[in-house]
Design an enzyme around this catalytic site. Structure first.
Site, PDB file in Angstrom:
ATOM      1  NE  ARG A 250      41.935  36.063  30.408  1.00  0.00           N
ATOM      2  CZ  ARG A 250      41.202  37.051  30.915  1.00  0.00           C
ATOM      3  NH1 ARG A 250      41.743  38.229  31.142  1.00  0.00           N
ATOM      4  NH2 ARG A 250      39.927  36.881  31.224  1.00  0.00           N
TER       5      ARG A 250
ATOM      6  CG  HIS B  49      32.755  36.069  32.034  1.00  0.00           C
ATOM      7  ND1 HIS B  49      33.956  35.414  31.903  1.00  0.00           N
ATOM      8  CD2 HIS B  49      33.035  37.238  32.653  1.00  0.00           C
ATOM      9  CE1 HIS B  49      34.923  36.163  32.405  1.00  0.00           C
ATOM     10  NE2 HIS B  49      34.391  37.277  32.871  1.00  0.00           N
TER      11      HIS B  49
ATOM     12  CG  HIS C  22      33.199  39.706  37.025  1.00  0.00           C
ATOM     13  ND1 HIS C  22      34.520  40.026  37.176  1.00  0.00           N
ATOM     14  CD2 HIS C  22      33.066  39.264  35.746  1.00  0.00           C
ATOM     15  CE1 HIS C  22      35.164  39.823  36.036  1.00  0.00           C
ATOM     16  NE2 HIS C  22      34.307  39.361  35.150  1.00  0.00           N
TER      17      HIS C  22
ATOM     18  CB  CYS D  17      41.325  44.376  43.059  1.00  0.00           C
ATOM     19  SG  CYS D  17      42.612  45.443  43.692  1.00  0.00           S
TER      20      CYS D  17
ATOM     21  CG  ASN E 110      36.160  35.842  36.823  1.00  0.00           C
ATOM     22  OD1 ASN E 110      36.206  37.029  36.529  1.00  0.00           O
ATOM     23  ND2 ASN E 110      36.206  34.868  35.933  1.00  0.00           N
TER      24      ASN E 110
END
Lengths: 317, 317
Positions: free
Chosen positions: A16, A217, A219, A250, A263
């Protein structure tokens, strides 16, 4: 020195995170084979795609077809993301989508208003309705995310109580509904976390709900990801969201939307765990093959490191 | 929980690591301005270039001219690297090169033979001669490196005693010569380290020489660099070799010489320290400007992360 878990679980977000952020769409067939490759690595959970408005995110318009095309394994959960009830209903109606009840909490009004057009408190009340909706549809309440738990691009550092208030609400909610506490995921949504902040925040949450399972979670926005994972491991965290090959980033542009920035990388962090003696249940070579497949599909170098250098060559005994 | 140092020092290796690995040479003028930009960031020590055979490393043939071109600051040490006595003599004769006495120890015969055509034990004895040479030339003995302290591509995992034997030799040598112990640098030369290995190895060295200052030379070969730095910080390490923008890596190819793979990134790791409340003495914005300059000179995206996303925007109080 530390309270390392013996076993950790990585939940894969690459399919995703990776494809949603891209401007172009990729052939269904390629994406299905990629999910299948991931399912053969030992991953227990893979987020396949989003059930969001096809107008807002055209690259995810074909999520139901993608689920349909995947050859499933019985020991893997294939999940999807939704942000509103319409998306939830689409997920419910998609055969092959393993339903995972998620609540989403915020810490700052500015970010919450941007995403949801409501305040933190209003969003919190809405989570009560989501929990009831899950209950009504026999969807287990698996996870509660607290977004921007370590800092927000709009309001700066986040006071601990903003996070704990959400946890307190969750405790009451679960008691009211008579359901077990879901895993609490602290999300470093915009890459503000550092190892000390993570240690302190997890410590505070643990003190409040000693029996809750805690996940993160994270990054790798600012290159501190592996340090943050280590700090979380040292606090006993055993659930990590991650993306193979670091998909979702990116990396080489000043992205206007830094939320999308990288991530933590599944195979790099799984490698770190395995080298430390923490069991991930993952086949690293198979993960490297999936990472290479992702790079080939996307068509440009991805940010994973292990995939470019390979495993250390240990001499046969 | 930890024994974090209050202050840490990063020694910059970017100018040598970054340009030495490249196939082409870069204009002297650009490299001099780059070193000057680094010197304005608060860095106390910058490795400007190598005094190695111009035949072997043509990109470093002009190191003396580079030293000559740099406008110096008084509060910065500008150092060079040499691998043999000829190189050392060239460094000695280069005005502006701050002489730093370094010893280099090995842990595996295979790697040592490749680099030096001698065994670990023979190389160890040679270090005695180097120490004497430094003494004879009034060069302070600053650092002792133990290469591939965490693993070797040729011989695999490195037993602790291979490292400790070198430390024992060093203790005796310093006693014999009646000089203070240099800082001991554990080098993860080929990117095998993990946080637990680092914790254990530093613990063992510390136990042997409790008063020695310990540094690390870490590479981010497999994406674990920030975790390894955190583990070193937790063991009280306060000296780190690093490269601005992650210079020195060759991230997107299966490099045949993985030794060159990515030093830890100065500004990313300094950011991590500062966010944790550990003083680096560095101006992060100035470091980001130097990193951007490096990227412009090299002419392709570099692997630093903070440089591509910038500092978190904290709302003014």
């Amino acid at each position: 020195m530390s309270d390392y878990p013996k076993v950790v679980e990585f939940h894969e977000e690459g399919p995703r995170e990776g494809f949603q952020i891209e401007k172009r769409s990729y052939p269904l067939e390629q994406r299905a084979r990629f999910v299948e490759a991931l399912a053969d690595t030992g991953l227990k959970q893979i987020q396949v795609g989003s059930f969001v408005s096809p107008k807002a995110v055209p690259t995810m318009a074909d999520t139901p077809e993608l689920f349909d095309m995947i050859r499933r394994r019985d020991d893997v959960r294939y999940t999807g993301l939704w942000l509103n009830e319409k998306g939830f209903q689409r997920a419910l109606q998609t055969p092959g989508c393993d339903m995972e009840g998620k609540l989403i909490f915020y810490t700052t009004d500015t970010f919450c208003k941007m995403n949801n057009n409501c305040t933190v408190a209003e969003n919190r009340d809405a989570q009560g309705k989501w929990a009831q909706l899950y209950l009504d549809n026999d969807v287990p309440l698996d996870k509660a995310y607290i977004l921007t738990a370590f800092g927000c691009n709009f309001e700066g550092d986040v006071p601990q109580d903003r996070v704990l208030d959400n946890v307190r609400y969750l405790v009451d909610l679960c008691a009211d509904l008579n359901v077990p506490m879901p895993a609490i995921y602290l999300a470093d949504t915009v890459g503000w976390g550092n190892p000390e902040a993570i240690r302190r925040m997890i410590g505070a949450v643990r003190e409040l709900v000693p029996d809750a399972r805690i996940g993160t979670h994270l990054h790798d926005t600012r290159g501190v990801g592996a340090g943050n994972v280590l700090a979380a491991l040292q606090m006993g965290v055993s659930l990590f969201d991650s993306s193979v090959a670091g998909l979702g980033g990116c990396p080489f542009s000043k992205a206007s939307d830094v939320q999308g920035a990288g991530n933590i990388c599944t195979e790099d962090m799984a490698f770190m765990c395995e080298e430390m003696g923490i069991d991930t249940g993952l086949d690293l070579e198979a993960l490297l093959a999936a990472a290479a497949m992702a790079e080939e599909i996307i068509g440009r170098p991805l940010t994973g490191k292990l995939m470019h250098y390979g495993m250390p060559a240990r001499r046969a005994a």
